[in-house]
Design an enzyme around this catalytic site. Structure first.
Site, PDB file in Angstrom:
ATOM      1  N   VAL A   1     139.648  33.555  78.722  1.00 44.69           N
ATOM      2  CA  VAL A   1     138.899  34.048  79.869  1.00 44.69           C
ATOM      3  C   VAL A   1     139.882  34.440  80.970  1.00 44.69           C
ATOM      4  O   VAL A   1     140.847  33.717  81.237  1.00 44.69           O
ATOM      5  CB  VAL A   1     137.904  32.992  80.406  1.00 44.69           C
ATOM      6  CG1 VAL A   1     137.046  33.590  81.521  1.00 44.69           C
ATOM      7  CG2 VAL A   1     137.024  32.455  79.289  1.00 44.69           C
TER       8      VAL A   1
ATOM      9  N   LYS B   1     136.123  38.090  79.017  1.00 40.77           N
ATOM     10  CA  LYS B   1     136.176  37.104  77.932  1.00 40.77           C
ATOM     11  C   LYS B   1     136.654  37.789  76.665  1.00 40.77           C
ATOM     12  O   LYS B   1     136.153  38.872  76.308  1.00 40.77           O
ATOM     13  CB  LYS B   1     134.792  36.487  77.686  1.00 40.77           C
ATOM     14  CG  LYS B   1     134.226  35.719  78.861  1.00 40.77           C
ATOM     15  CD  LYS B   1     132.841  35.163  78.525  1.00 40.77           C
ATOM     16  CE  LYS B   1     132.249  34.388  79.676  1.00 40.77           C
ATOM     17  NZ  LYS B   1     130.888  33.867  79.342  1.00 40.77           N
TER      18      LYS B   1
ATOM     19  N   GLY C   1     139.579  28.426  79.488  1.00 37.47           N
ATOM     20  CA  GLY C   1     138.796  28.853  78.328  1.00 37.47           C
ATOM     21  C   GLY C   1     138.655  27.692  77.370  1.00 37.47           C
ATOM     22  O   GLY C   1     138.771  26.535  77.754  1.00 37.47           O
ATOM     23  N   GLY C   2     138.437  28.001  76.115  1.00 36.35           N
ATOM     24  CA  GLY C   2     138.303  26.936  75.134  1.00 36.35           C
ATOM     25  C   GLY C   2     137.906  27.480  73.787  1.00 36.35           C
ATOM     26  O   GLY C   2     137.315  28.563  73.690  1.00 36.35           O
ATOM     27  N   GLY C   3     138.262  26.743  72.732  1.00 38.74           N
ATOM     28  CA  GLY C   3     137.889  27.159  71.389  1.00 38.74           C
ATOM     29  C   GLY C   3     138.475  28.515  71.049  1.00 38.74           C
ATOM     30  O   GLY C   3     139.672  28.745  71.171  1.00 38.74           O
TER      31      GLY C   3
ATOM     32  N   ASP D   1     123.239  24.211  76.265  1.00 44.36           N
ATOM     33  CA  ASP D   1     124.502  23.676  76.767  1.00 44.36           C
ATOM     34  C   ASP D   1     124.519  23.660  78.300  1.00 44.36           C
ATOM     35  O   ASP D   1     125.536  23.978  78.906  1.00 44.36           O
ATOM     36  CB  ASP D   1     125.675  24.505  76.228  1.00 44.36           C
ATOM     37  CG  ASP D   1     126.992  23.728  76.246  1.00 44.36           C
ATOM     38  OD1 ASP D   1     126.949  22.477  76.297  1.00 44.36           O
ATOM     39  OD2 ASP D   1     128.054  24.376  76.201  1.00 44.36           O
TER      40      ASP D   1
END
Length: 288
Positions: free
Chosen positions: A32, A46, A26-28, A141
């Protein structure tokens, strides 16, 4: 890495419809998981931490954007709700799990791709972009990490978290120096936060970078850079060597060079026109 954590037991108790949960990258503000129900069906779960600000609106827009795209190039959305987990306010999304590898992993492991892979993946990306443009969206993105290659070579574009709805008001500050982006794949208008220039041509720039990377095995704007700032400067000013100079066919070289034009109006006018041009490339002279 994600900026927040939730105890796995708390997540499991909040989603009892799933028998198994396995963490995925995942990230930020996003966690996930690979979730499996009692029948063995797989989903991607998510969980995004609420901030009662722009991030929440981005999450809602991600759901709306993905829900508008009914094509095999995008994961299906099954559910999306607000929830509270371990005293943390969150938004969750349950979507189709794509069992495959990201193009980023494939490029890292294999380097430059074969003629057939470039042709098949490039065609699928442009077909997907036709759907995105028809929905009045700009993904903003597109990059190897957001391109999944599933069973049978299915190409899926994921993560509409910073997608721009052209028919809605922007939620990015007009005074921000940068627009939302990933360094090395962002078009000059994203770097300058020139909102009026954000369009399908912005996504075409990113696809041009992806195709260049698939062909040569390297990102033309990141290679050799020692900082994100240097890579951003290269995106704004550096003209990568044409693929023709590197020994690839003129048709492919011209297409990629057109997508990588610094001025957005010099890129293909639409996803449909870009797809037509890509399909018409003479591939016979390119090494497999």
């Amino acid at each position: 890495m994600p900026d927040f954590e939730l105890p796995i037991d708390s997540v499991k108790s909040s989603f009892t419809q799933f028998k198994r949960l396995g963490a995925l990258p995942g990230g930020g503000q996003k966690l996930v998981y690979h979730a499996t129900d009692a029948e063995g069906r797989s989903y991607a779960l998510k969980i995004i931490r609420q901030d009662r600000g722009p991030q929440d609106e981005r999450t809602i827009r991600e759901v709306m954007a993905a829900g508008k795209l009914n094509a095999p190039f995008f994961p299906k959305i099954f559910d999306a709700q607000y929830c509270r987990i371990n005293e943390t306010n969150c938004i969750y999304i349950v979507e189709e799990f794509i069992d495959g590898q990201s193009l980023a992993t494939i490029l890292e492991e294999q380097g430059a791709q074969s003629r057939s892979s470039i042709r098949e993946i490039g065609t699928a990306l442009l077909e997907a972009l036709v759907h995105i443009e028809q929905a009045d969206l700009v993904h903003r993105d597109i990059k190897p990490g957001n391109i999944m290659i599933g069973p049978g070579g299915r190409v899926v574009i994921i993560d509409f978290g910073i997608a721009r709805h052209l028919d809605q008001k922007s939620i990015t500050s007009p005074y921000a120096f940068f627009g939302p982006m990933t360094v090395g794949y962002c078009a000059p208008e994203q770097i300058r936060n020139e909102k009026r220039l954000i369009s399908v041509r912005t996504d075409l720039f990113a696809i041009g970078v992806v195709l260049y990377e698939m062909t040569t095995g390297r990102n033309p704007f990141r290679e050799g850079c020692t900082s994100p700032q240097e890579a951003l400067e290269r995106c704004l000013k550096f003209e990568p060597p044409s693929l023709l100079e590197l020994g690839f066919p003129r048709g492919l070289s011209d297409f990629v060079q057109g997508c990588l034009a610094k001025a957005s109006h010099r890129r293909p006018v639409s996803a449909h026109k870009a797809l037509e041009s890509f399909i018409s490339i003479q591939w016979e002279d390119m090494l497999s």
